[in-house]
Enzyme design. Structure first.
Site, PDB file in Angstrom:
ATOM      1  N   PHE A 120       0.719  -1.214  -0.050  1.00 40.82           N
ATOM      2  CA  PHE A 120       0.073   0.048   0.055  1.00 40.82           C
ATOM      3  C   PHE A 120       0.825   1.360   0.060  1.00 40.82           C
ATOM      4  CE2 PHE A 120      -3.830  -2.005   2.478  1.00 40.82           C
ATOM      5  CZ  PHE A 120      -4.043  -2.768   1.453  1.00 40.82           C
ATOM      6  N   SER A 182      -5.521  -7.679   1.143  1.00 42.89           N
ATOM      7  CA  SER A 182      -4.231  -7.591   0.387  1.00 42.89           C
ATOM      8  C   SER A 182      -3.310  -8.243   1.523  1.00 42.89           C
ATOM      9  CB  SER A 182      -3.777  -6.449   0.294  1.00 42.89           C
ATOM     10  OG  SER A 182      -4.493  -5.612  -0.741  1.00 42.89           O
ATOM     11  N   ASN A 184      -0.121  -8.043   1.901  1.00 45.76           N
ATOM     12  CA  ASN A 184       1.113  -7.397   2.153  1.00 45.76           C
ATOM     13  C   ASN A 184       1.066  -6.379   3.179  1.00 45.76           C
ATOM     14  OD1 ASN A 184       2.450  -8.686   0.167  1.00 45.76           O
ATOM     15  ND2 ASN A 184       1.349  -7.387  -1.567  1.00 45.76           N
TER      16      ASN A 184
HETATM   17  C1  LIG Z   1       1.237  -4.627  -8.415  1.00 47.23           C
HETATM   18  C2  LIG Z   1      -0.101  -4.751  -7.869  1.00 47.23           C
HETATM   19  C3  LIG Z   1      -0.623  -3.921  -7.034  1.00 47.23           C
HETATM   20  C4  LIG Z   1      -1.848  -3.928  -6.478  1.00 47.23           C
HETATM   21  N1  LIG Z   1      -2.288  -3.329  -5.183  1.00 47.23           N
HETATM   22  C5  LIG Z   1      -3.695  -3.456  -5.121  1.00 47.23           C
HETATM   23  C6  LIG Z   1      -4.055  -2.604  -4.194  1.00 47.23           C
HETATM   24  O1  LIG Z   1      -3.499  -1.488  -3.530  1.00 47.23           O
HETATM   25  N2  LIG Z   1      -5.411  -2.627  -3.671  1.00 47.23           N
HETATM   26  C7  LIG Z   1      -6.111  -3.665  -3.846  1.00 47.23           C
HETATM   27  O2  LIG Z   1      -7.335  -3.972  -3.636  1.00 47.23           O
HETATM   28  N3  LIG Z   1      -5.638  -4.666  -4.922  1.00 47.23           N
HETATM   29  C8  LIG Z   1      -4.327  -4.604  -5.283  1.00 47.23           C
HETATM   30  N4  LIG Z   1      -3.956  -5.280  -6.233  1.00 47.23           N
HETATM   31  C9  LIG Z   1      -4.810  -6.671  -6.656  1.00 47.23           C
HETATM   32  C10 LIG Z   1      -5.603  -6.313  -7.906  1.00 47.23           C
HETATM   33  O3  LIG Z   1      -6.367  -5.177  -7.919  1.00 47.23           O
HETATM   34  C11 LIG Z   1      -6.174  -7.609  -8.341  1.00 47.23           C
HETATM   35  O4  LIG Z   1      -7.337  -8.030  -7.527  1.00 47.23           O
HETATM   36  C12 LIG Z   1      -5.327  -8.734  -8.456  1.00 47.23           C
HETATM   37  O5  LIG Z   1      -4.063  -8.302  -9.224  1.00 47.23           O
HETATM   38  C13 LIG Z   1      -5.866  -9.850  -9.484  1.00 47.23           C
HETATM   39  O6  LIG Z   1      -6.115  -9.424 -10.750  1.00 47.23           O
HETATM   40  P1  LIG Z   1      -5.274  -9.849 -11.996  1.00 47.23           P
HETATM   41  O7  LIG Z   1      -4.861 -11.057 -12.165  1.00 47.23           O
HETATM   42  O8  LIG Z   1      -6.088  -9.263 -13.010  1.00 47.23           O
HETATM   43  O9  LIG Z   1      -4.084  -8.816 -11.674  1.00 47.23           O
HETATM   44  C14 LIG Z   1      -2.678  -5.298  -6.991  1.00 47.23           C
HETATM   45  C15 LIG Z   1      -2.007  -6.099  -7.677  1.00 47.23           C
HETATM   46  C16 LIG Z   1      -0.853  -5.982  -8.431  1.00 47.23           C
HETATM   47  C17 LIG Z   1      -0.532  -6.802  -9.344  1.00 47.23           C
END
Ligand SMILES: Cc1cc2nc3c(=O)[nH]c(=O)nc-3n(C[C@H](O)[C@H](O)[C@H](O)COP(=O)(O)O)c2cc1C
Length: 368
Positions: A120, A182, A184
């Site tokens: 975050f 999340s 992390n």
């Molecule tokens: C680099 C990165 C940062 C992310 N940061 C957040 C975040 O701050 N808050 C959140 O709810 N999800 C975050 N996500 C998760 C994405 O919103 C999503 O739920 C997840 O990556 C699955 O979708 P995808 O497979 O299309 O990437 C992050 C994903 C990535 C790859």
């Protein structure tokens, strides 16, 4: 040609540097009127049949940008220009924070996946609210605001931290998302337990209603794919009980299943949330489970491993009204949004469904 150029420029750079460069370019392009009109005409064509309504909001289509890409709300118009029909900004935390030490974002190219432990990193609710307040929107994009807990805030004060963000940001949110998923931020995912989630969601609902009186800000919760099935059911039941507007499924996973092509053992050992193709099966499974439990009572948003129009279509058939993506954008580049919409429109035309809304949950109805 563009893919070759895209690969040469971006995939050789450090992933986080490449991200910042891409966001800068997108933001810049959206500021030049001729350029943005040209790019939007090419990449964000409107398909009448994809018009979507979710929690009372009208959108040009169902596909949007997942949270995490535009954490500080600096590229909303740019992402809209690239064809994302809604943009979820954040996660924004009550206080600004730097996130985890770098290096914290890893590409697993052969598996079309990412691992991130960003933690975050964001400018905090005050700065992001100020940016949203002074924003002169060029495109009429639906803006979701995703909020999470500041890392240094003790777990006992988590609710107050979310409430602070809500008070500052709700006025600028077309919809608000409580992120408790999340991997992390230590302890964050424990907030998914119903004993912790009930007071949190109730307090955010109350704060949103107190702050924004002219309309009811839709409230959603975003959940992890790593929840046990009975815990998915428990969150679904709670969402119904509290009258929540939506559930977003899913965030990244701490599991490492579905990887097999990346040969660098050091990459596989990196901690953080895994996203992209390996997440596809579990995200779809969680979505199906949620739809079986809540049906049409709550709007579902499908995210996790969506790479192409067929994946997006499968989520819609499984019960998602909206779909989102992040990781595949890193691999596919700026034409990705257009490809998804074009493919979805084609898929709908050859389907037995008259509208996209008719297709939502059709798979579940078939098997019922
Ligand atoms: C680099 C990165 C940062 C992310 N940061 C957040 C975040 O701050 N808050 C959140 O709810 N999800 C975050 N996500 C998760 C994405 O919103 C999503 O739920 C997840 O990556 C699955 O979708 P995808 O497979 O299309 O990437 C992050 C994903 C990535 C790859």
């Amino acid at each position: 040609m563009y893919k070759l150029f895209f690969r040469l420029v971006f995939t050789r750079m450090d992933p986080e540097e490449a991200h910042h460069l891409a966001v800068r370019w997108i933001r810049l392009a959206a500021r030049v009127p001729v350029l943005r009109t040209f790019v939007a005409a090419a990449l964000a064509p409107r398909y009448e049949e994809l018009r979507t309504e979710a929690f009372g909001l009208r959108m040009h289509g169902p596909f949007g940008l997942a949270a995490g890409f535009d954490k500080n709300a600096i590229a909303i118009d740019g992402m809209s220009m690239l064809g994302f029909d809604h943009v979820e900004i954040g996660t924004v935390t009550g206080e600004p924070q730097p996130g985890n030490p770098r290096k914290r974002l890893f590409r697993l190219g052969p598996d079309r996946a990412l691992i991130n432990r960003m933690g975050f990193n964001n400018e905090g609710s005050l700065a992001v609210a100020a940016r949203l307040a002074s924003r002169e929107a060029v495109f009429r994009t639906v803006v979701g605001v995703n909020i999470g807990k500041t890392k240094v805030v003790p777990e006992g004060e988590a609710v107050a931290d979310y409430v602070k963000s809500t008070e500052r940001l709700a006025a600028y949110a077309d919809y608000l998302v409580v992120n408790v998923s999340s991997p992390n931020t230590p302890g964050l995912r424990d907030l998914q337990a119903t004993e912790a989630l009930r007071p949190l969601l109730s307090a955010v609902r109350e704060a949103a209603d107190r702050t924004v009186t002219a309309r009811r800000v839709p409230l959603l919760v975003k959940i992890a794919p790593d929840l046990a099935d009975e815990d998915v059911d428990a969150v679904a039941d709670l969402a119904v009980e509290l009258g929540l507007d939506g559930i977003i499924a899913t965030n990244t996973t701490i599991a490492r299943e579905g990887l097999g092509l990346t040969s660098e053992p050091n990459l596989l050992k990196e901690t953080g949330g895994l996203s992209g193709a390996p997440l596809k099966a579990r995200s779809l499974e969680v979505l199906r489970r949620l739809y079986a439990r809540v049906g049409d009572r709550i709007t579902l948003v499908g995210v996790g491993g969506i790479e192409n129009a067929e994946d997006a279509w499968q989520r819609i058939l499984a019960g998602a009204t909206l779909v989102q993506g992040y990781s595949a954008f890193v691999y596919e580049g700026p034409f990705w949004g257009r490809a998804i919409h074009k493919g979805l429109a084609a898929r709908l035309r050859t389907s037995p469904y008259a509208t996209l809304a008719d297709a939502v949950g059709a798979d579940a109805r078939k098997t019922a």
